[in-house]
Design a protein around this motif. Sequence first.
Motif, PDB file in Angstrom:
ATOM      1  N   ASN A  28       0.812  -1.215   0.000  1.00  0.00           N
ATOM      2  CA  ASN A  28       0.000   0.000   0.000  1.00  0.00           C
ATOM      3  C   ASN A  28       0.849   1.270   0.000  1.00  0.00           C
ATOM      4  N   HIS A  53      -6.333   8.711   0.916  1.00  0.00           N
ATOM      5  CA  HIS A  53      -7.055   7.667   1.641  1.00  0.00           C
ATOM      6  C   HIS A  53      -6.144   6.467   1.892  1.00  0.00           C
ATOM      7  N   ASN A  54      -5.399   6.063   0.853  1.00  0.00           N
ATOM      8  CA  ASN A  54      -4.501   4.918   1.017  1.00  0.00           C
ATOM      9  C   ASN A  54      -3.368   5.221   1.983  1.00  0.00           C
ATOM     10  N   ASP A  57      -4.705   4.643   5.206  1.00  0.00           N
ATOM     11  CA  ASP A  57      -4.787   3.199   5.408  1.00  0.00           C
ATOM     12  C   ASP A  57      -3.443   2.624   5.849  1.00  0.00           C
ATOM     13  N   ASN A  94      -8.107   4.611  14.097  1.00  0.00           N
ATOM     14  CA  ASN A  94      -8.247   4.373  12.661  1.00  0.00           C
ATOM     15  C   ASN A  94      -9.564   4.942  12.140  1.00  0.00           C
ATOM     16  N   LEU A  98     -10.015   8.137   9.439  1.00  0.00           N
ATOM     17  CA  LEU A  98     -10.754   7.986   8.189  1.00  0.00           C
ATOM     18  C   LEU A  98     -11.922   8.961   8.095  1.00  0.00           C
ATOM     19  N   ASN A 135      -4.983  -3.560  -3.910  1.00  0.00           N
ATOM     20  CA  ASN A 135      -5.961  -3.550  -2.824  1.00  0.00           C
ATOM     21  C   ASN A 135      -6.670  -4.886  -2.695  1.00  0.00           C
ATOM     22  N   ALA A 155      -8.830  -3.481   9.051  1.00  0.00           N
ATOM     23  CA  ALA A 155      -7.892  -3.573   7.924  1.00  0.00           C
ATOM     24  C   ALA A 155      -8.573  -4.196   6.710  1.00  0.00           C
ATOM     25  N   HIS A 158     -11.125  -1.707   5.128  1.00  0.00           N
ATOM     26  CA  HIS A 158     -10.428  -0.643   4.411  1.00  0.00           C
ATOM     27  C   HIS A 158      -9.991  -1.132   3.033  1.00  0.00           C
ATOM     28  N   ASP A 162     -11.263   0.026  -0.585  1.00  0.00           N
ATOM     29  CA  ASP A 162     -10.291   0.558  -1.536  1.00  0.00           C
ATOM     30  C   ASP A 162     -10.393  -0.144  -2.885  1.00  0.00           C
ATOM     31  N   ILE A 196     -15.975   5.373   2.053  1.00  0.00           N
ATOM     32  CA  ILE A 196     -15.124   5.380   3.249  1.00  0.00           C
ATOM     33  C   ILE A 196     -15.980   5.593   4.497  1.00  0.00           C
ATOM     34  N   THR A 200     -16.538   3.026   7.542  1.00  0.00           N
ATOM     35  CA  THR A 200     -15.910   3.424   8.798  1.00  0.00           C
ATOM     36  C   THR A 200     -16.901   3.565   9.941  1.00  0.00           C
TER      37      THR A 200
END
Length: 301
Positions: A28, A53-54, A57, A94, A98, A135, A155, A158, A162, A196, A200
């Motif tokens: 990533n 965003h990544n 992550d 996390n 996000l 991803n 994880a 996410h 993605d 997202i 989230t």
Amino acid sequence: MHDHSHGHDHSHHFDTHNRSFAIAVFLNMLFVVIEAVYGVISGSLALLADAGHNLSDVMGLIMAWTASWLASKAATSAKTYGLKKTTILAALFNALILIAAVGGITWEALQRLTDPADVAGLTVVIVAGIGVLINGATMMLFLKGQKGDINIRGAFLHMAADTAVSVGVVISGTILMFTNLTWIDPIVSLVIAAVIFVGTWQLLKDSVNLAVDAVPKGIDPSAVHERLESLPGVISAHHLHIWALSTTENALTVHLVKPDPESDDQVISEAAEMLNQHFGIQHTTVQWERREGQCPNTLFC
């Protein structure tokens, strides 16, 4: 009088994900660099938004990885439960990171709607296509472990989001290759933000609940109470508390009224086995009472 029962050491559970986290972080981080560079070159907000965003992550993966490692450490005299609760804090942080990213992406997308920019569609398609592969592969690393651990589930979700987002970017880039619909790019960014946020929100709710010692999701306190009162010789149960020690381990304390002290140890063993097997509660502490009225008969006080 107190009795305590708990399961075996769970450090192996945390250690098994080390390789997955290492591979996920490397892949990533590599993709973040690719997206950021080509996002600037092509002028694509969708790529830049997804790169941001990544990057969050990657930070989240590192945080979850660190928490998973800390949770495997042995308890000490000062930290009698060890550092297991760091997995809950990692999931919470996390989610908050996000949510903040959603706000930034949404603001930039709305700005672009009123002032659209030209975007190189082919570059977007190629880079986002790489994202689908990376991803998707990362998501599969956490597929098995995400069912019983919100740290790992965070994880997994996410990476799953993605993958879907990258597919969306491929679609927008393809449209831009054949049309002049420049508003497609900010619209895709808004969709990214929505994906997202949806992914989230549940993680945020679950992690907040665990952080404030609420009953973990999937455990019915009424059902636990009923099963405890059905134990041999037990006539009532009160002062029942259930909370999470980590994202994978739960604890319970309860007062059980059992007039006859005969078979106390056997009942403790039976209770511990029942709670572990049926409710996923690994650490059980029971206070015996020999007659009702020794404590206020309040179930959850």
